[in-house]
Write an enzyme that holds these catalytic residues in place. Sequence first.
Site, PDB file in Angstrom:
ATOM      1  N   GLU A  25      63.735  39.239  12.903  1.00 32.78           N
ATOM      2  CA  GLU A  25      62.704  39.226  11.853  1.00 32.78           C
ATOM      3  C   GLU A  25      63.067  40.156  10.689  1.00 32.78           C
ATOM      4  OE1 GLU A  25      59.269  41.648  11.872  1.00 32.78           O
ATOM      5  OE2 GLU A  25      59.487  42.223  13.971  1.00 32.78           O
ATOM      6  N   LYS A  86      54.750  40.668   2.851  1.00 33.45           N
ATOM      7  CA  LYS A  86      54.732  40.584   4.310  1.00 33.45           C
ATOM      8  C   LYS A  86      54.125  39.222   4.662  1.00 33.45           C
ATOM      9  CE  LYS A  86      52.339  42.593   8.278  1.00 33.45           C
ATOM     10  NZ  LYS A  86      51.327  43.576   8.690  1.00 33.45           N
ATOM     11  N   VAL A 106      56.576  38.748  13.240  1.00 29.93           N
ATOM     12  CA  VAL A 106      56.844  38.056  14.509  1.00 29.93           C
ATOM     13  C   VAL A 106      56.286  36.633  14.446  1.00 29.93           C
ATOM     14  CG1 VAL A 106      56.265  38.006  16.978  1.00 29.93           C
ATOM     15  CG2 VAL A 106      56.979  40.161  15.907  1.00 29.93           C
ATOM     16  N   ASP A 138      40.370  42.872  13.976  1.00 32.39           N
ATOM     17  CA  ASP A 138      41.791  42.891  13.631  1.00 32.39           C
ATOM     18  C   ASP A 138      42.652  42.574  14.853  1.00 32.39           C
ATOM     19  OD1 ASP A 138      44.305  43.253  12.651  1.00 32.39           O
ATOM     20  OD2 ASP A 138      43.953  45.244  11.804  1.00 32.39           O
ATOM     21  N   SER A 140      46.313  40.686  15.653  1.00 33.01           N
ATOM     22  CA  SER A 140      47.503  40.167  14.973  1.00 33.01           C
ATOM     23  C   SER A 140      47.663  38.662  15.181  1.00 33.01           C
ATOM     24  CB  SER A 140      48.746  40.881  15.498  1.00 33.01           C
ATOM     25  OG  SER A 140      49.897  40.309  14.920  1.00 33.01           O
ATOM     26  N   ALA A 141      48.086  38.002  14.117  1.00 32.10           N
ATOM     27  CA  ALA A 141      48.399  36.563  14.208  1.00 32.10           C
ATOM     28  C   ALA A 141      49.575  36.321  15.152  1.00 32.10           C
ATOM     29  CB  ALA A 141      48.716  36.014  12.817  1.00 32.10           C
ATOM     30  N   ASP A 142      50.310  37.380  15.479  1.00 32.36           N
ATOM     31  CA  ASP A 142      51.425  37.231  16.438  1.00 32.36           C
ATOM     32  C   ASP A 142      50.929  36.669  17.764  1.00 32.36           C
ATOM     33  OD1 ASP A 142      52.926  38.494  14.496  1.00 32.36           O
ATOM     34  OD2 ASP A 142      53.246  40.343  15.637  1.00 32.36           O
ATOM     35  N   LYS A 159      53.211  48.937  20.487  1.00 33.82           N
ATOM     36  CA  LYS A 159      52.877  50.342  20.246  1.00 33.82           C
ATOM     37  C   LYS A 159      51.454  50.633  20.658  1.00 33.82           C
ATOM     38  CE  LYS A 159      55.741  51.798  16.469  1.00 33.82           C
ATOM     39  NZ  LYS A 159      56.411  50.606  15.964  1.00 33.82           N
TER      40      LYS A 159
END
Length: 306
Positions: A25, A86, A106, A138, A140-142, A159
């Site tokens: 990435e 991003k 990602v 919130d 992540s779209a990951d 993390k």
Amino acid sequence: MRQYIQFSEEVELAKQKGKAIVALESTIISHGMPYPQNVEMAKNVEQIVRDNGGVPATIAIMNGEIKIGLNDEELETLAQESDVAKVSRRDIAEIIATKKIGATTVASTMICAQLADIKFFVTGGIGGVHKGAEQTMDISADLDELSKTKVTVICAGAKSILDLDKTLEYLETKGVPVVGYQTDELPAFFTRESGLKLNTRMDDVETIAQLAEVHWDLGLDSGIVVANPVPEENQLDPEFINDIIDKAVKIAEQNGIHGKDTTPFLLSEIVDQTNGQSLETNIKLVEHNAKIGTQIAVAFTNLENE
Ligand code: PSU
Ligand code: MN
């Protein structure tokens, strides 16, 4: 349909020869690490892929095209320019249509990899459910991408800027296999352990390649997470780093940081607060992921050719 994908010569050749290609990435370069360590990391990681018998394909969006495999000049641009977007799933069409420069996360790297028929992808850490997501939503779209895109992502877990417990719950709900490589626990990026037990542990790359083959043969069309802990000698003291992470999360809150800015803000705050120690660990774990990820990709290619 217009042609949106542009392969580098190295990747084009690898496709013709049926070699194991490993996606990488670019958000980690543009928004995850400072210059010049970011571009050094990117080049080293590509070389590690080659040294382990694979071909690296770093992915980004430039000049209205999805680039699969970048040259040194393109890597420098991503590492240095301040106006690199991003790009997550939501942003792909916009950045292509407006011919801006975009670094892929990602989620979007998985999408581009699947379009390019690349099945393995090495990174540092995946996004997840953020702390306080009950309030902010919130997530992540990951995670959603992992539920519907057929790419295996090799990472060092996630993390503890994230709520790791909820992140695992989300992946379980979505039916995404999370495999601990030589570990029973979800690694927490900077540290080898999180206290969270994984459902699946595998100790060799061949078995992971077999899992991927079966998963996709059966039409279970999701991604797969391989969680590979940071090498022992590079891990940070959990108390030290978790304290810094908690502070960084508070500072982000106080400054009203939200949306796609949250993760990059936290990452750079942590690098500052650890005087660069976290950066060194970050680089080492990506390098380790590149080695193991390439070995899995090569094992998978061997299975396909049996
Ligand atoms: N986690 C890291 N380093 C990173 C990222 C996540 O430890 O560089 C990047 C990845 O590109 C990931 C993205 O896909 O941040 C997640 O952003 P968000 O939380 O906004 O979905
Ligand atoms: Mn987010």
